[in-house]
Design an enzyme around this catalytic site. Structure first.
Site, PDB file in Angstrom:
ATOM      1  CB  SER A 139       5.073  14.610 -13.709  1.00 39.99           C
ATOM      2  OG  SER A 139       5.633  14.075 -14.918  1.00 39.99           O
ATOM      3  CG  ASN A 142      -3.696  14.476 -12.852  1.00 46.96           C
ATOM      4  OD1 ASN A 142      -2.384  14.565 -12.865  1.00 46.96           O
ATOM      5  ND2 ASN A 142      -4.494  14.857 -12.071  1.00 46.96           N
ATOM      6  CE  LYS A 165       8.941   6.447 -14.683  1.00 50.62           C
ATOM      7  NZ  LYS A 165       7.611   6.994 -15.566  1.00 50.62           N
ATOM      8  CD  GLU A 238       1.659  18.829  -3.005  1.00 48.92           C
ATOM      9  OE1 GLU A 238       0.538  18.310  -2.426  1.00 48.92           O
ATOM     10  OE2 GLU A 238       2.200  19.671  -2.445  1.00 48.92           O
ATOM     11  NE  ARG A 271      -9.245  19.725 -11.197  1.00 43.45           N
ATOM     12  CZ  ARG A 271     -10.366  19.928 -10.283  1.00 43.45           C
ATOM     13  NH1 ARG A 271     -11.180  19.432 -10.053  1.00 43.45           N
ATOM     14  NH2 ARG A 271      -9.992  21.109  -9.542  1.00 43.45           N
ATOM     15  CB  CYS A 272      -4.427  15.633  -6.699  1.00 42.24           C
ATOM     16  SG  CYS A 272      -4.152  17.158  -6.925  1.00 42.24           S
TER      17      CYS A 272
HETATM   18  P1  NAP Z   1       1.075   7.049  -9.936  1.00 38.51           P
HETATM   19  O1  NAP Z   1       0.662   5.679 -10.642  1.00 38.51           O
HETATM   20  O2  NAP Z   1       1.593   7.049  -8.519  1.00 38.51           O
HETATM   21  O3  NAP Z   1       2.198   7.376 -10.862  1.00 38.51           O
HETATM   22  C1  NAP Z   1       2.764   8.606 -10.991  1.00 38.51           C
HETATM   23  C2  NAP Z   1       4.544   8.708 -11.425  1.00 38.51           C
HETATM   24  O4  NAP Z   1       4.906   7.630 -10.477  1.00 38.51           O
HETATM   25  C3  NAP Z   1       4.541   7.967 -12.799  1.00 38.51           C
HETATM   26  O5  NAP Z   1       5.298   8.863 -13.631  1.00 38.51           O
HETATM   27  C4  NAP Z   1       4.882   6.669 -12.664  1.00 38.51           C
HETATM   28  O6  NAP Z   1       5.441   6.112 -13.814  1.00 38.51           O
HETATM   29  C5  NAP Z   1       5.664   6.702 -11.371  1.00 38.51           C
HETATM   30  N1  NAP Z   1       6.041   5.518 -10.910  1.00 38.51           N
HETATM   31  C6  NAP Z   1       5.437   4.506 -10.676  1.00 38.51           C
HETATM   32  N2  NAP Z   1       5.781   3.276  -9.875  1.00 38.51           N
HETATM   33  C7  NAP Z   1       7.155   4.167  -9.374  1.00 38.51           C
HETATM   34  C8  NAP Z   1       8.101   3.814  -8.411  1.00 38.51           C
HETATM   35  N3  NAP Z   1       8.485   2.460  -7.884  1.00 38.51           N
HETATM   36  N4  NAP Z   1       8.974   4.625  -8.328  1.00 38.51           N
HETATM   37  C9  NAP Z   1       9.140   5.951  -8.682  1.00 38.51           C
HETATM   38  N5  NAP Z   1       8.197   6.353  -9.498  1.00 38.51           N
HETATM   39  C10 NAP Z   1       7.171   5.432  -9.977  1.00 38.51           C
HETATM   40  O7  NAP Z   1      -0.103   7.981 -10.222  1.00 38.51           O
HETATM   41  P2  NAP Z   1      -0.982   8.543 -11.530  1.00 38.51           P
HETATM   42  O8  NAP Z   1      -1.768   7.449 -11.672  1.00 38.51           O
HETATM   43  O9  NAP Z   1       0.012   9.005 -12.455  1.00 38.51           O
HETATM   44  O10 NAP Z   1      -1.681   9.802 -10.856  1.00 38.51           O
HETATM   45  C11 NAP Z   1      -2.902   9.438 -10.145  1.00 38.51           C
HETATM   46  C12 NAP Z   1      -2.693   9.731  -8.755  1.00 38.51           C
HETATM   47  O11 NAP Z   1      -2.062  11.000  -8.615  1.00 38.51           O
HETATM   48  C13 NAP Z   1      -3.720  10.024  -7.668  1.00 38.51           C
HETATM   49  O12 NAP Z   1      -3.844   9.444  -6.805  1.00 38.51           O
HETATM   50  C14 NAP Z   1      -3.974  11.521  -7.689  1.00 38.51           C
HETATM   51  O13 NAP Z   1      -4.447  12.017  -6.542  1.00 38.51           O
HETATM   52  C15 NAP Z   1      -2.398  11.874  -7.551  1.00 38.51           C
HETATM   53  N6  NAP Z   1      -2.089  13.082  -8.066  1.00 38.51           N
HETATM   54  C16 NAP Z   1      -1.799  14.030  -6.978  1.00 38.51           C
HETATM   55  C17 NAP Z   1      -1.691  15.328  -7.153  1.00 38.51           C
HETATM   56  C18 NAP Z   1      -1.354  16.321  -5.886  1.00 38.51           C
HETATM   57  O14 NAP Z   1      -0.853  17.375  -6.403  1.00 38.51           O
HETATM   58  N7  NAP Z   1      -1.463  16.111  -4.582  1.00 38.51           N
HETATM   59  C19 NAP Z   1      -1.600  15.755  -8.471  1.00 38.51           C
HETATM   60  C20 NAP Z   1      -1.908  14.920  -9.599  1.00 38.51           C
HETATM   61  C21 NAP Z   1      -2.143  13.565  -9.269  1.00 38.51           C
HETATM   62  P3  NAP Z   1       4.475   5.118 -14.660  1.00 38.51           P
HETATM   63  O15 NAP Z   1       3.589   5.897 -15.351  1.00 38.51           O
HETATM   64  O16 NAP Z   1       5.552   4.651 -15.633  1.00 38.51           O
HETATM   65  O17 NAP Z   1       3.919   3.975 -13.770  1.00 38.51           O
HETATM   66  O1  G3H Z   2      -4.425  16.670  -9.897  1.00 39.93           O
HETATM   67  C1  G3H Z   2      -3.918  17.371  -9.220  1.00 39.93           C
HETATM   68  C2  G3H Z   2      -3.459  18.830  -9.587  1.00 39.93           C
HETATM   69  O2  G3H Z   2      -2.579  19.460  -8.622  1.00 39.93           O
HETATM   70  C3  G3H Z   2      -4.749  19.374  -9.496  1.00 39.93           C
HETATM   71  O3  G3H Z   2      -4.662  20.928 -10.030  1.00 39.93           O
HETATM   72  O4  G3H Z   2      -6.799  21.804  -9.036  1.00 39.93           O
HETATM   73  O5  G3H Z   2      -5.690  22.894 -10.964  1.00 39.93           O
HETATM   74  O6  G3H Z   2      -6.887  21.050 -11.214  1.00 39.93           O
HETATM   75  P1  G3H Z   2      -5.842  21.732 -10.276  1.00 39.93           P
END
Ligand code: NAP
Ligand code: G3H
Length: 462
Positions: A139, A142, A165, A238, A271-272
């Site tokens: 996860s 955010n 994780k 996602e 937020r995504c």
């Molecule tokens: P992130 O940097 O991609 O991290 C997400 C998760 O992946 C964290 O638990 C992270 O752990 C883990 N991770 C990092 N490197 C990894 C690897 N090599 N293998 C497996 N897991 C790994 O994302 P974030 O900064 O937390 O969140 C922001 C991003 O998420 C934005 O781009 C947003 O748009 C996207 N998002 C999308 C959605 C959706 O539903 N579409 C929802 C929410 C967020 P660590 O924290 O330990 O690095």
């Molecule tokens: O950040 C990504 C979440 O899936 C967005 O959820 O539209 O309810 O804020 P939300």
């Protein structure tokens, strides 16, 4: 003698307070935990579905009992206003309950053989939905509670065990949520929380042979890495977005402005599904800009403890990125309407007008409080500019013309189209899909459960 456990202190987003310490698990420790969880899975799959549902309901009860404590941690750890953090916990309890209720109605199906030409009425197929085994749930920061539970609950109700994780900044909130689950009658090791930096243990867990399915929410970069590494197991992703608000010339501009501001700036745009660009018909662009600017005056900016809507971003790199996008746009001739002020990692809500396609902010996901306005000349350009993005999460269309709305919506390469409202994920039982680089597979309660099961067919030859 055991080696000393490596740990990491977790500080509040403002950096002022140490909130706790997490273990940075080694590959050997993670391996042992995955093994234990894999061992626990088959007994869990044998527990009656109604009992699994009761455990989920007990988890939801516990979350609500601990709502204030968990919300306080979420608020400080990921910098979310306290009332939003409380809503996140309550929404999660609702999601878990709905998942339990949906799961007990997973009855499979029965097919009769004679509905296919050449088939026989003597053949009958009973299709049941079996668990996949051990689900790896990763996860983002955010929604450290909600986006974790929205993976764990469907996995459990379907009879899977879970390795969870959490994001490192968000892990303390995730652990509190798991504590609430472990205080139920959930058997030992069915769910285990693996903490450690994704960059260090991520590849190891993703490729671990005892992981049977991966459900990931996070950045496109990491999601793509996971999909390339996972071999012969289902992966649901996602990822990032660049959701447009498409405002046609006949739109209710008051309604559009309200939705755009709420969609773009709540939780500082982290937020995504945040609205990340406004594509507006040239003829109404000035009026819309003024209304957006006026609406932005109502945004509270400050600290999570002040319950502000716009708060410091998750870390300095995130704030630097947003500042860089603003500067690039201004250097290339965009007009600053309001904002472009920074105090440490707090970026004031920023509105840019006359943004053009040579500017990074037209394409890059900022995950922060900056909103570009791009002026559009005709319907074709609305569609082409919307679709040129690498992302395809959601889009909003504001118009009073239903036919036009549906015509444009049908041409957009996105998972969901919202008509006359902001982009958003909920209600949580709706399917939630990212097209293109925004994801793979489908979530939403029913879809999530189905993604964590495999059909097994029993054919009766009568
Ligand atoms: P992130 O940097 O991609 O991290 C997400 C998760 O992946 C964290 O638990 C992270 O752990 C883990 N991770 C990092 N490197 C990894 C690897 N090599 N293998 C497996 N897991 C790994 O994302 P974030 O900064 O937390 O969140 C922001 C991003 O998420 C934005 O781009 C947003 O748009 C996207 N998002 C999308 C959605 C959706 O539903 N579409 C929802 C929410 C967020 P660590 O924290 O330990 O690095
Ligand atoms: O950040 C990504 C979440 O899936 C967005 O959820 O539209 O309810 O804020 P939300």
């Amino acid at each position: 003698m055991d080696k000393q456990q490596a740990t990491k202190d977790i500080y509040s987003v403002t950096g002022e307070e140490k909130l706790g310490t997490i273990n940075l698990l080694s590959q050997e420790q993670v391996d042992k935990m995955i093994h234990q969880t894999s061992d626990a899975q088959s007994d869990w799959a044998d527990v009656e579905v109604y009992k699994r549902a009761e455990i989920l309901h007990a988890w939801a009860d516990n979350l609500l009992k601990k709502q204030d404590e968990i919300a306080a941690m979420v608020s400080e750890e990921v910098g979310k206003g306290y009332s939003s953090a409380k809503k996140e916990v309550a929404r999660t309890a609702d999601l878990i309950r709905y998942t339990a209720e949906e799961g007990v109605r997973l009855h499979g199906e029965m097919l009769k053989g004679d509905s296919f030409k050449g088939g026989s009425a003597n053949k009958m197929a009973m299709v049941e939905q079996d668990p996949l085994g051990v689900v790896l749930a990763i996860s983002p920061f955010n929604y450290p509670v909600n986006l974790a539970a929205s993976k764990i609950a469907p996995a459990l109700i379907a009879g899977n065990a879970v390795i969870f994780k959490p994001a490192t900044q968000g892990a303390l909130s995730g652990q509190l949520m798991i504590e609430a689950l472990l205080e139920t009658d959930l058997p030992e090791n069915v769910v285990q929380c693996v903490t450690g930096k994704g960059s260090e243990i991520g590849d190891y867990i993703v490729t671990h042979p005892e992981i049977d399915m991966i459900t990931f929410t996070g950045s496109t970069e990491i999601g793509q890495n996971i999909s390339q590494q996972a071999k012969m197991i289902p992966v649901v992703l996602e990822l990032g977005g660049k959701d447009p608000a498409i405002v046609l010339e006949d739109a209710d501009l008051e309604l559009a402005a309200k939705n755009i501001v709420a969609g773009a700036f709540s939780y500082s745009g982290q937020r995504c599904t945040a609205i990340k660009r406004v594509l507006v018909a040239d003829s109404v662009a000035d009026e819309l800009k003024e209304k957006i600017q006026k609406e932005m005056e109502g945004l509270s900016v400050g600290q999570p403890s002040e319950d502000a809507a716009v708060t410091p971003l998750i870390n300095t790199a995130a704030a630097d990125k947003v500042e860089g996008l603003i500067q690039d746009a201004l250097d290339k001739g965009a007009d600053l309407v309001v904002g472009n002020k920074r105090e440490n990692n707090l970026i004031y809500p920023t509105l840019l007008d006359n943004v053009t396609t040579d500017m990074d902010v037209a394409w890059v996901e900022p995950f922060g409080p900056v909103l570009p306005i791009i002026r559009i000349k005709d319907e074709e350009e609305f569609v082409s500019l919307s679709n040129e993005s690498q992302y395809g999460l959601q889009a909003s269309i504001f118009t009073e013309d239903v036919k036009k709305a549906i015509r444009i919506g049908a041409k957009l390469d996105v998972g969901s189209v919202q008509y006359n409202a902001k982009t958003e994920r909920g209600p949580d039982h709706f399917p939630f899909i990212g097209a293109k680089n925004s994801g793979l597979g489908s979530q939403g309660i029913r879809r999530s459960i189905e993604s964590m099961t495999r059909d097994k067919v029993f054919i009766l030859n009568l």
